[in-house]
Design an enzyme around this catalytic site. Sequence first.
Site, mmCIF file in Angstrom:
data_model
loop_
_atom_site.group_PDB
_atom_site.id
_atom_site.type_symbol
_atom_site.label_atom_id
_atom_site.label_comp_id
_atom_site.label_asym_id
_atom_site.label_seq_id
_atom_site.Cartn_x
_atom_site.Cartn_y
_atom_site.Cartn_z
ATOM 1 N N PHE A 111 -7.465 -4.049 47.414
ATOM 2 C CA PHE A 111 -8.884 -4.399 47.489
ATOM 3 C C PHE A 111 -9.546 -3.552 48.556
ATOM 4 O O PHE A 111 -9.070 -3.502 49.688
ATOM 5 C CB PHE A 111 -9.049 -5.897 47.822
ATOM 6 C CG PHE A 111 -8.653 -6.777 46.675
ATOM 7 C CD1 PHE A 111 -7.318 -6.911 46.311
ATOM 8 C CD2 PHE A 111 -9.620 -7.458 45.948
ATOM 9 C CE1 PHE A 111 -6.940 -7.694 45.230
ATOM 10 C CE2 PHE A 111 -9.255 -8.256 44.863
ATOM 11 C CZ PHE A 111 -7.916 -8.375 44.500
ATOM 12 N N VAL A 202 -5.382 -2.856 52.312
ATOM 13 C CA VAL A 202 -5.784 -1.445 52.268
ATOM 14 C C VAL A 202 -5.833 -0.809 53.664
ATOM 15 O O VAL A 202 -5.720 0.415 53.790
ATOM 16 C CB VAL A 202 -7.145 -1.292 51.537
ATOM 17 C CG1 VAL A 202 -8.305 -1.800 52.391
ATOM 18 C CG2 VAL A 202 -7.368 0.147 51.108
ATOM 19 N N GLU A 293 -3.223 -16.652 53.618
ATOM 20 C CA GLU A 293 -1.919 -16.455 54.255
ATOM 21 C C GLU A 293 -1.263 -17.810 54.567
ATOM 22 O O GLU A 293 -0.043 -17.960 54.447
ATOM 23 C CB GLU A 293 -2.069 -15.631 55.528
ATOM 24 C CG GLU A 293 -0.748 -15.184 56.114
ATOM 25 C CD GLU A 293 -0.927 -14.103 57.160
ATOM 26 O OE1 GLU A 293 -0.707 -12.926 56.847
ATOM 27 O OE2 GLU A 293 -1.315 -14.458 58.295
HETATM 28 C C1 LIG Z 1 -1.681 -7.950 59.293
HETATM 29 C C2 LIG Z 1 -2.140 -9.260 58.863
HETATM 30 O O1 LIG Z 1 -1.799 -10.231 59.448
HETATM 31 N N1 LIG Z 1 -2.959 -9.319 57.779
HETATM 32 C C3 LIG Z 1 -3.515 -10.537 57.288
HETATM 33 C C4 LIG Z 1 -4.574 -11.018 58.243
HETATM 34 O O2 LIG Z 1 -5.579 -10.154 58.768
HETATM 35 P P1 LIG Z 1 -6.131 -8.684 58.519
HETATM 36 O O3 LIG Z 1 -6.883 -8.290 59.714
HETATM 37 O O4 LIG Z 1 -5.088 -7.737 58.099
HETATM 38 O O5 LIG Z 1 -7.122 -8.936 57.296
HETATM 39 P P2 LIG Z 1 -8.020 -7.809 56.680
HETATM 40 O O6 LIG Z 1 -9.284 -7.707 57.437
HETATM 41 O O7 LIG Z 1 -7.251 -6.560 56.527
HETATM 42 O O8 LIG Z 1 -8.318 -8.417 55.238
HETATM 43 C C5 LIG Z 1 -7.315 -8.421 54.231
HETATM 44 C C6 LIG Z 1 -7.645 -7.457 53.093
HETATM 45 O O9 LIG Z 1 -8.817 -7.899 52.403
HETATM 46 C C7 LIG Z 1 -9.573 -6.782 51.954
HETATM 47 N N2 LIG Z 1 -10.895 -6.750 52.605
HETATM 48 C C8 LIG Z 1 -11.170 -7.555 53.670
HETATM 49 C C9 LIG Z 1 -12.437 -7.546 54.252
HETATM 50 C C10 LIG Z 1 -13.432 -6.679 53.727
HETATM 51 O O10 LIG Z 1 -14.564 -6.603 54.200
HETATM 52 N N3 LIG Z 1 -13.095 -5.876 52.680
HETATM 53 C C11 LIG Z 1 -11.857 -5.884 52.104
HETATM 54 O O11 LIG Z 1 -11.608 -5.142 51.158
HETATM 55 C C12 LIG Z 1 -8.759 -5.537 52.307
HETATM 56 O O12 LIG Z 1 -7.921 -5.213 51.246
HETATM 57 C C13 LIG Z 1 -7.971 -6.012 53.511
HETATM 58 O O13 LIG Z 1 -6.860 -5.180 53.719
HETATM 59 O O14 LIG Z 1 -5.171 -12.225 57.785
HETATM 60 C C14 LIG Z 1 -5.738 -12.223 56.539
HETATM 61 C C15 LIG Z 1 -6.108 -13.657 56.297
HETATM 62 O O15 LIG Z 1 -7.189 -13.789 55.471
HETATM 63 C C16 LIG Z 1 -4.758 -11.717 55.477
HETATM 64 O O16 LIG Z 1 -3.754 -12.666 55.270
HETATM 65 C C17 LIG Z 1 -4.151 -10.414 55.919
HETATM 66 O O17 LIG Z 1 -3.227 -9.992 54.973
#
Ligand SMILES: CC(=O)N[C@H]1[C@@H](OP(=O)(O)OP(=O)(O)OC[C@H]2O[C@@H](n3ccc(=O)[nH]c3=O)[C@H](O)[C@@H]2O)O[C@H](CO)[C@H](O)[C@@H]1O
Length: 343
Positions: A111, A202, A293
């Site tokens: 995504f 991503v 999660e």
């Molecule tokens: C490393 C880790 O612990 N990752 C988890 C964590 O934070 P993360 O900080 O890794 O979450 P994140 O901001 O990367 O969001 C997860 C994913 O959603 C998609 N995205 C999100 C926001 C946006 O504006 N556009 C978009 O495309 C994108 O694919 C991203 O990689 O918590 C989230 C809880 O919801 C997810 O479980 C993530 O997998």
Amino acid sequence: LAPPSYVLPPRAPCLVPLAVSVALLVYFSAVRSSILLSSVFVVYAAFPVNVQLFIHLFSCPVFSMHVLVVRTDVVTVTPWLAPIVWEGTFDTNILDAIYKPQNITVATTVFAMGKYIQFLKDFLETAEKYYMVGYRVRYFIFTDSPEEVPVVPLGADRSLTIITAPSLNRWQDISLGRMLRLEQLIESQLANEVEYIFSLDVDTKFHGHWGAETLDSLVAAVHHSFYNYPRDQFTYERRPKSQAYIPYGQGDYYYCAAMVGGQVEQVYKLVKTCRIQLNIDKANSIEAVWQEESHFNHYLLYNKPTKVLSPEYMWIDLYKQASVLKVIRYSHVLKKNNEVRPN
Ligand SMILES: CC(=O)N[C@H]1[C@@H](OP(=O)(O)OP(=O)(O)OC[C@H]2O[C@@H](n3ccc(=O)[nH]c3=O)[C@H](O)[C@@H]2O)O[C@H](CO)[C@H](O)[C@@H]1O
Ligand SMILES: [Mn+2]
């Protein structure tokens, strides 16, 4: 390919015969004062001991070549006997010889909503270098800006499909909304077309081999921040009102939802259950502490993964490489959340 010949780890040299020989030597020379007897005994005793030591010392490297018990510093199997995948616990040649003839397809969903489209180029370029190389991979990119999807040359037997979908106002909704989108994608087209599926964050890059050793019925990766913490410090949802509730004293590992994977039927069951549970929470005006999660971890407590990936497969650039990691294969890049998220 020759199969492994031994199922036991190398044995340490046995010191009992040596100790018995030394004791008898002392007895004959000191207590019985018989130089002749003790000399005869030394020659006699030395022979089997040396033979024994010779066998042990020289057989160790031979044994080691055949068994993969080279990791004693980490746990390599769960209490329900699922493998925990670390460098040194698998042989890529043997795995490829098993999986390549099966002619499998691995769907990979990503995504890239809103500003997260900026991470897609590095994700795809590094995936082409390290991820399921030599296998048929079908990427599915969900995005609200299809025109910004970078053109990345793909290897043979690899394809990319863009699925245009509207973004949402809260990053939490984008992240948890992946469960519904995955459920719909599997229902509408993947169920009979692919064998395996991985959904990946991503904001990440591949840095090392990620191959057939990750394939299994239901696969989950241990979170980089919790692999060395006791379960009561995991950030499971602790409020009983939520469907994701896990009481203190329970739980196996803290899995990271940045990777959801396995055979397509198993992943379908998982995402559908999580989506239903997320909806029940929404109707009850509660959002689990880590959104999908939390529900993912709840599901996996009662539906154990058949393979667990070590933090080699789920690292974050924020941390320096831990000594137990012989390799980092996939890692979260550093991002300024307030600059890339919509809220
Ligand atoms: C490393 C880790 O612990 N990752 C988890 C964590 O934070 P993360 O900080 O890794 O979450 P994140 O901001 O990367 O969001 C997860 C994913 O959603 C998609 N995205 C999100 C926001 C946006 O504006 N556009 C978009 O495309 C994108 O694919 C991203 O990689 O918590 C989230 C809880 O919801 C997810 O479980 C993530 O997998
Ligand atoms: Mn992420």
